[in-house]
Design a protein around this motif. Structure first.
Motif, PDB file in Angstrom:
ATOM      1  N   UNK A 220      47.672  41.622  43.406  1.00  0.00           N
ATOM      2  CA  UNK A 220      47.951  42.616  44.449  1.00  0.00           C
ATOM      3  C   UNK A 220      47.157  43.900  44.187  1.00  0.00           C
ATOM      4  N   UNK A 221      47.080  44.287  42.933  1.00  0.00           N
ATOM      5  CA  UNK A 221      46.299  45.492  42.585  1.00  0.00           C
ATOM      6  C   UNK A 221      44.829  45.299  42.969  1.00  0.00           C
ATOM      7  N   UNK A 222      44.296  44.120  42.621  1.00  0.00           N
ATOM      8  CA  UNK A 222      42.882  43.866  42.911  1.00  0.00           C
ATOM      9  C   UNK A 222      42.617  43.807  44.418  1.00  0.00           C
ATOM     10  N   UNK A 223      43.621  43.340  45.161  1.00  0.00           N
ATOM     11  CA  UNK A 223      43.500  43.281  46.615  1.00  0.00           C
ATOM     12  C   UNK A 223      43.536  44.687  47.213  1.00  0.00           C
ATOM     13  N   UNK A 224      44.415  45.519  46.635  1.00  0.00           N
ATOM     14  CA  UNK A 224      44.618  46.856  47.218  1.00  0.00           C
ATOM     15  C   UNK A 224      43.565  47.878  46.789  1.00  0.00           C
ATOM     16  N   UNK A 225      42.955  47.652  45.625  1.00  0.00           N
ATOM     17  CA  UNK A 225      42.043  48.665  45.089  1.00  0.00           C
ATOM     18  C   UNK A 225      40.878  49.009  46.038  1.00  0.00           C
ATOM     19  N   UNK A 226      40.139  48.005  46.554  1.00  0.00           N
ATOM     20  CA  UNK A 226      39.040  48.381  47.465  1.00  0.00           C
ATOM     21  C   UNK A 226      39.540  49.079  48.735  1.00  0.00           C
ATOM     22  N   UNK A 227      40.744  48.700  49.182  1.00  0.00           N
ATOM     23  CA  UNK A 227      41.310  49.379  50.367  1.00  0.00           C
ATOM     24  C   UNK A 227      41.610  50.835  50.043  1.00  0.00           C
TER      25      UNK A 227
ATOM     26  N   UNK B 163      36.805  45.875  42.910  1.00  0.00           N
ATOM     27  CA  UNK B 163      37.881  44.900  43.137  1.00  0.00           C
ATOM     28  C   UNK B 163      38.656  44.555  41.876  1.00  0.00           C
ATOM     29  N   UNK B 164      38.303  45.160  40.759  1.00  0.00           N
ATOM     30  CA  UNK B 164      39.054  44.874  39.534  1.00  0.00           C
ATOM     31  C   UNK B 164      39.225  46.169  38.761  1.00  0.00           C
ATOM     32  N   UNK B 165      40.193  46.119  37.870  1.00  0.00           N
ATOM     33  CA  UNK B 165      40.428  47.279  37.003  1.00  0.00           C
ATOM     34  C   UNK B 165      39.149  47.676  36.259  1.00  0.00           C
ATOM     35  N   UNK B 166      38.373  46.657  35.836  1.00  0.00           N
ATOM     36  CA  UNK B 166      37.153  46.947  35.071  1.00  0.00           C
ATOM     37  C   UNK B 166      36.163  47.758  35.903  1.00  0.00           C
ATOM     38  N   UNK B 167      36.155  47.525  37.226  1.00  0.00           N
ATOM     39  CA  UNK B 167      35.205  48.233  38.087  1.00  0.00           C
ATOM     40  C   UNK B 167      35.582  49.693  38.295  1.00  0.00           C
ATOM     41  N   UNK B 168      36.794  50.036  37.883  1.00  0.00           N
ATOM     42  CA  UNK B 168      37.228  51.433  38.019  1.00  0.00           C
ATOM     43  C   UNK B 168      36.266  52.392  37.349  1.00  0.00           C
TER      44      UNK B 168
ATOM     45  N   UNK C 222      55.414  51.634  38.652  1.00  0.00           N
ATOM     46  CA  UNK C 222      55.429  50.888  39.926  1.00  0.00           C
ATOM     47  C   UNK C 222      53.965  50.510  40.194  1.00  0.00           C
ATOM     48  N   UNK C 223      53.557  49.417  39.501  1.00  0.00           N
ATOM     49  CA  UNK C 223      52.126  49.108  39.430  1.00  0.00           C
ATOM     50  C   UNK C 223      51.512  48.590  40.730  1.00  0.00           C
ATOM     51  N   UNK C 224      52.371  48.177  41.667  1.00  0.00           N
ATOM     52  CA  UNK C 224      51.808  47.745  42.949  1.00  0.00           C
ATOM     53  C   UNK C 224      51.386  48.951  43.785  1.00  0.00           C
ATOM     54  N   UNK C 225      51.801  50.156  43.369  1.00  0.00           N
ATOM     55  CA  UNK C 225      51.402  51.377  44.086  1.00  0.00           C
ATOM     56  C   UNK C 225      50.516  52.309  43.251  1.00  0.00           C
ATOM     57  N   UNK C 226      50.634  52.191  41.926  1.00  0.00           N
ATOM     58  CA  UNK C 226      49.857  53.087  41.052  1.00  0.00           C
ATOM     59  C   UNK C 226      49.152  52.271  39.983  1.00  0.00           C
ATOM     60  N   UNK C 227      47.860  52.440  39.899  1.00  0.00           N
ATOM     61  CA  UNK C 227      47.113  51.734  38.855  1.00  0.00           C
ATOM     62  C   UNK C 227      46.891  52.697  37.688  1.00  0.00           C
ATOM     63  N   UNK C 228      47.353  52.279  36.511  1.00  0.00           N
ATOM     64  CA  UNK C 228      47.352  53.211  35.378  1.00  0.00           C
ATOM     65  C   UNK C 228      46.269  52.875  34.369  1.00  0.00           C
ATOM     66  N   UNK C 229      45.647  53.918  33.839  1.00  0.00           N
ATOM     67  CA  UNK C 229      44.735  53.772  32.691  1.00  0.00           C
ATOM     68  C   UNK C 229      45.159  54.814  31.654  1.00  0.00           C
ATOM     69  N   UNK C 230      44.829  54.551  30.386  1.00  0.00           N
ATOM     70  CA  UNK C 230      45.011  55.574  29.352  1.00  0.00           C
ATOM     71  C   UNK C 230      43.621  55.881  28.805  1.00  0.00           C
ATOM     72  N   UNK C 231      43.273  57.161  28.791  1.00  0.00           N
ATOM     73  CA  UNK C 231      41.941  57.521  28.291  1.00  0.00           C
ATOM     74  C   UNK C 231      42.054  58.509  27.125  1.00  0.00           C
ATOM     75  N   UNK C 232      40.985  58.567  26.363  1.00  0.00           N
ATOM     76  CA  UNK C 232      40.867  59.617  25.353  1.00  0.00           C
ATOM     77  C   UNK C 232      40.502  60.892  26.130  1.00  0.00           C
TER      78      UNK C 232
END
Ligand code: DLL
Length: 438
Positions: A24-31, A57-62, A263-273
């Motif tokens: 669902x995340x990958x589907x929603x990300x480009x939108x 379309x993927x987290x990696x492409x972020x 709520x990962x279907x609405x928010x995509x999370x990353x942790x960065x330095x």
């Protein structure tokens, strides 16, 4: 389908399996990226970087997307981040933030509905039902704590009391008269409310019907939570969010109380330095970065929250497969550098709230003395500690100093003060006064 999702259709999203959440995340990300391009600020930024949303379309492409910061939001005020015509906006919240100029956040009717569903999911998960009497003790208005839980509570069908912040005596009267079962409250205010009950000769466990508190909007330690639970005879669940991401409900604790489910279907999370901006693996502490996946009015890509946490790698015992974050350690801006050592106020709180003789409030003062940083921690004694023996008091003071020195690697000054003598606000607690010469 669970009983809850039979009654509340939107709860199905809480029950998705890990692969379904990621799909669902990958589907929603480009939108989400395409929606962001409707905002002048992103059109400009992404356009000049030649970013094609269909490729994200993927987290990696972020990693191809730029970060967005609070400073960017300020620079883009009032309209640069708006991605829909103004006629579609139904609400604006305005956040003063901890420092500097305020920023506005816009919502369409759909945004408000999705936000309410996110929060309602967290409330249902910890057992709030339509039989509950819900007293919302957070500020209504531009701050999102009030309205942010009001609509979800109504959506569940609770009898919702928009009490707002402060007026403790009236709050307690309402609790007694109407049999409040669930409250939404700042953790620092929860401790003050418990104390006020005591002053009125009330025993919350016997004289009130409270069973659940949703606590959030400011950092607090598990030790503080345990104190709230004991003082009010309830279960307290941590609720995290920020105005830029709608408000409360980005992540909330479940009955296991072992971290907050995003709520990962609405928010995509990353942790960065925060220094290198490089993504960090699960389990490592860093800055939380969030991308909205479904926001219409004000989508945000890779928003730097300034909040320090980590993703908890294991699956939660409650079975929910949305990943969890650890309780927020603090904001990057809250980090104090004292004699070259990094200190978060929560490190101090953890030790204080683990000491039974200590009350619920404390204040950290920073000064420059002989060109050196000096830290003084003023600590309220607990109501039940009789401070009449001077030697005993000095022993306690030295014991706290020693424990703080072990944690902080320098020895701060410690002052023990009368219970309830330090300044307290109805809003978020202010724990630090920095008077250092720069
Ligand atoms: O505090 C939204 C909120 C309202 C959350 C009610 C939970 C309950 P802001 O005023 O924009 O929004 O402040 C957001 O507060 O970036 C964190 O630094 C801090 N914060 C919020 N919730 C928590 C929490 C609301 N549970 C900023 N633990 C965030 C620690 C929190 N810090």
């Amino acid at each position: 389908m669970s009983e809850i999702s039979q009654r509340y259709e939107f709860y199905q999203f809480e029950e998705l399996k890990r692969d379904e959440i990621e799909a669902l995340q990958n589907y929603r990300l480009p939108q989400a990226v395409a929606q962001a391009l409707h905002a002048p600020w992103y059109a400009d930024r992404l356009g000049s970087a030649n970013i094609n949303p269909e490729k994200i379309t993927t987290r990696a492409a972020l990693q191809y997307l730029p970060f967005t910061s609070k400073e960017d939001l300020r620079a883009g005020m009032p309209w640069e981040f708006l991605a829909v015509p103004k006629s579609q906006v139904v609400r604006m919240h305005y956040s003063s933030g901890t420092i500097g100029l305020a920023t506005a956040v816009y919502h369409t009717a759909g945004d408000i509905r999705r936000w309410s569903e996110c929060v309602a999911r967290g409330m249902l998960q910890v057992g709030v039902t339509s039989d509950d009497i819900f007293q919302n003790m957070m500020g209504y208005g531009l701050f999102t704590g009030g309205l942010g839980l009001h609509y979800p509570a109504e959506l569940i069908g609770c009898m919702t009391i928009p009490a707002g912040a402060g007026h403790t005596q009236r709050q307690i009267e309402i609790m007694q008269k109407f049999g409040t079962t669930v409250i939404h409250i700042l953790p620092s205010y929860a401790m003050r409310t418990a104390h006020s009950c005591g002053e009125r000769g009330l025993h919350p466990q016997e004289d009130l019907s409270l069973r659940i508190a949703l606590v959030g909007a400011e950092p607090h330690t598990p030790q503080t939570r345990a104190r709230i639970e004991e003082a009010l005879g309830i279960k307290a669940y941590n609720c995290y969010g920020l105005s830029e991401m709608c408000g409360p409900g980005v992540a909330m604790e479940c009955p296991a109380q072992e971290g907050l489910h995003l709520r990962e279907d609405h928010y995509l999370a990353e942790i960065i330095d925060p220094d290198t901006r490089e993504p960090l693996p699960d389990g490592e502490e860093g800055e939380l970065v969030l991308t909205t996946l479904t926001r219409e009015a004000m989508p945000l890509l890779r928003y730097r929250t300034r909040d320090i946490t980590r993703i908890l790698p294991a699956q939660c015992p409650c079975g929910d497969q949305h990943r969890r974050i650890a309780p927020i350690l603090g904001r990057i801006d809250d980090m104090l550098i004292i004699r070259g050592t990094n200190v978060y106020p929560m490190q101090i709180e953890r030790i204080l709230m683990d000491t039974p003789e200590v009350g619920s409030n404390y204040l950290i003062n920073l000064d420059t003395v002989d060109e050196m940083d000096e830290m003084t921690v003023s600590i309220e004694l607990s109501d039940s500690y009789p401070p009449d023996d001077v030697r005993q008091l000095e022993g306690l003071r030295q014991q706290i100093r020693k424990r703080l020195a072990e944690e902080l690697l320098f020895r701060p000054e410690v002052k023990l003060v009368e219970p309830h003598s330090l300044p307290a606000t109805d809003g978020k607690a202010e724990r630090v006064q920095d008077n250092r010469r720069r």
